[in-house]
Motif scaffolding. Structure first.
Motif, short mmCIF file in Angstrom:
data_model
loop_
_atom_site.label_atom_id
_atom_site.label_comp_id
_atom_site.label_asym_id
_atom_site.label_seq_id
_atom_site.Cartn_x
_atom_site.Cartn_y
_atom_site.Cartn_z
N SER A 1 5.21 100.78 108.38
CA SER A 1 5.77 100.52 107.06
C SER A 1 5.95 99.02 106.90
CB SER A 1 7.10 101.24 106.88
OG SER A 1 8.01 100.86 107.90
N SER A 2 5.82 98.54 105.70
CA SER A 2 5.93 97.10 105.45
C SER A 2 6.95 96.85 104.36
CB SER A 2 4.56 96.53 105.03
OG SER A 2 4.18 97.07 103.78
N ARG A 3 7.39 95.59 104.29
CA ARG A 3 8.33 95.18 103.25
C ARG A 3 7.97 93.78 102.81
NH1 ARG A 3 14.00 95.47 105.40
NH2 ARG A 3 13.80 93.24 105.75
N ARG A 4 7.97 93.57 101.52
CA ARG A 4 7.67 92.23 101.02
C ARG A 4 8.75 91.26 101.46
NH1 ARG A 4 2.82 90.90 99.72
NH2 ARG A 4 3.59 89.33 98.27
N SER B 1 4.02 90.10 103.83
CA SER B 1 4.81 91.26 104.18
C SER B 1 5.42 91.06 105.56
CB SER B 1 3.93 92.51 104.19
OG SER B 1 3.39 92.75 102.91
N ARG C 1 6.51 96.52 96.59
CA ARG C 1 7.92 96.14 96.62
C ARG C 1 8.76 97.20 97.31
NH1 ARG C 1 11.68 94.59 91.33
NH2 ARG C 1 13.51 93.90 92.51
N GLY D 1 7.70 99.04 99.65
CA GLY D 1 7.21 99.22 101.02
C GLY D 1 6.37 100.46 101.20
N ASP E 1 9.41 105.92 101.49
CA ASP E 1 10.05 104.64 101.27
C ASP E 1 10.84 104.24 102.50
OD1 ASP E 1 10.89 105.14 97.78
OD2 ASP E 1 8.99 104.96 98.84
N ASP E 2 10.80 102.96 102.83
CA ASP E 2 11.55 102.47 103.97
C ASP E 2 13.04 102.48 103.67
OD1 ASP E 2 9.13 99.91 104.75
OD2 ASP E 2 9.24 102.00 105.31
N ARG F 1 12.22 91.25 112.30
CA ARG F 1 11.04 91.45 111.47
C ARG F 1 9.92 90.56 111.96
NH1 ARG F 1 11.56 95.89 108.51
NH2 ARG F 1 9.88 95.12 107.19
#
Length: 418
Positions: A44-47, A54, A301, A303, A7-8, A17
């Motif tokens: 790593s990505s994040r919504r 993302s 969600r 990430g 997890d991020d 970003r």
């Protein structure tokens, strides 16, 4: 196997970003490839809480772009990423064992026969492997002494060490001796694993022996055939991290047992061997919740990558997954898990990611009441034969050729004594 991204952590204030398009431009790839990097744990990505897509940490993307450029440049003295091999070729979303379509070969022949083909270039009909009693007894005693919570790779690593000690001829690296060790080591590893159910008299195939170590269910002929197919499909796949570790060990003229130990050590890393376990748990959750959408949404969600999707060597679907899914369709008990896997693939289709072999293997393990770590066991047992094949090749090369030069980037000497 695929990797696993943790997890991020919360982004630091002011962290820049990037959108998917911006990240793709910086990396010089298509947007779908950016998500493939996420699937492999390289990004790593994040919504985006405002938009629909993302976002990516700019520093992480820039670091990946820099690594890609350095790898492409290949500085002098660095270990080459190209290793000459006549075993496996991967191209155009297909792969081949010694020039023969690997899926067709695995679909028609048992695991032992495919292993022999990889080792020798011949295909003896009805090939079977047998564990020497002394080596098997030593491996079982060693495995039985482990704590109850030990995982399958713990047991396999201990078993291979015990089998090595029981073989006084392990230092003979002639082809004949190495092949003899290989034909006894693979069934020794399987036989050393604790039984989930009392063993029944079978047809001598390794898949039959492995079945009773993976599930308490009675062996179903159709399910056994799927397990045998999985073993044959997974026997080799070019230079994965564990295979490269094997070739480095063989370059130093480590004996075949030590070579397999090197492969198992690399396989235990969370970025190589954990994907089957993660895909199994995800499918179980999809079945419990009645659909893939809420499960996938939670992964995105947080990430985290969705396990069992994407592969760096294939643009489309992993051919190993396609073959296993096709065979699983004939297995009535696999229907629910197969539907769950297809639901996951449908939800993730817009990201350009296709099912890989980890997802297909998870369908088998879930539908046959196997534990989450069963996929790791199948992968490790299958790949042992491939590691031996690579060792046989490396033994014919110049010793210690895989000795890269380090590029020192620390403080310049002389410095005062601390």
């Amino acid at each position: 196997m695929s990797d696993h991204a943790a997890d991020d952590p919360p982004a630091a204030e002011g962290t820049r970003r990037l959108t998917t398009q911006e990240a793709a431009r910086l990396l010089g790839v298509k947007p779908a490839t950016v998500y493939a990097y996420v699937s492999r744990g390289q990004l790593s990505s994040r919504r985006d809480p405002v938009g629909r897509g993302s976002s990516f940490d700019a520093r992480e993307v820039e670091a990946l772009a820099g690594r890609s450029r350095r790898e492409a440049a290949g500085p002098p003295g660095e270990l080459s990423v190209h290793v000459r091999t006549s075993l496996t070729l991967i191209e155009a979303d297909r792969y081949f064992f010694r020039g023969v379509d690997a899926v067709e070969l695995a679909s028609r022949y048992a695991y032992e026969e495919v292993a022999e083909w990889l080792w020798t270039g011949s295909l003896p009909h009805g090939a079977r492997f047998a564990a020497p009693p002394e080596a098997l007894a030593a491996a079982r005693r060693a495995v039985a002494a482990l704590p109850e919570h030990s995982g399958p790779l713990d047991r396999l690593r201990v078993a291979v060490t015990a089998a090595a000690v029981a073989d006084p001829l392990r230092f003979d690296l002639s082809e004949e001796a190495v092949l003899g060790s290989a034909r006894s080591l693979v069934p020794t590893l399987v036989g050393a694993l604790p039984e989930a159910a009392p063993a029944r008299v079978g047809d001598g195939r390794l898949a039959w022996e492995l079945w009773s170590r993976l599930t308490a269910l009675d062996p179903d002929p159709a399910a056994l055939d799927v397990l045998d197919l999985a073993l044959a499909l997974l026997v080799d796949h070019d230079l994965a991290a564990s295979t490269l570790a094997v070739r480095v060990a063989a370059s130093a003229r480590a004996h075949p047992y030590a070579v397999v130990s090197a492969g198992l050590g690399a396989l235990e890393g969370p970025l190589h061997g954990a994907a089957g376990r993660l895909a199994h748990r995800m499918l179980t959750e999809v079945l419990e919740r009645g659909g893939a959408a809420p499960v996938v949404a939670e992964y995105l969600r947080a990430g985290r990558r969705v396990p069992g999707l994407g592969h760096r060597l294939y643009r489309g679907e992993d051919p190993r997954a396609r073959a296993l899914f096709g065979r699983l369709e004939g297995l009535p008990q696999a229907g629910p898990a197969l539907g769950a896997a297809r639901d996951v693939a449908t939800v993730m289709a817009r990201h350009g990611l296709h099912p890989n072999v980890d997802l297909a293997l998870a369908v088998l393990t879930v539908s046959c009441a196997m534990p989450a770590e069963a996929g790791e066991t199948v992968f490790a047992v299958a790949r042992t034969a491939g590691w031996i094949a690579h060792a046989l090749e490396e033994y014919q090369e110049r010793p210690l050729r895989m000795r890269p030069s380090g590029h020192y980037d620390g403080p310049r000497p002389p410095r005062p004594l601390p």
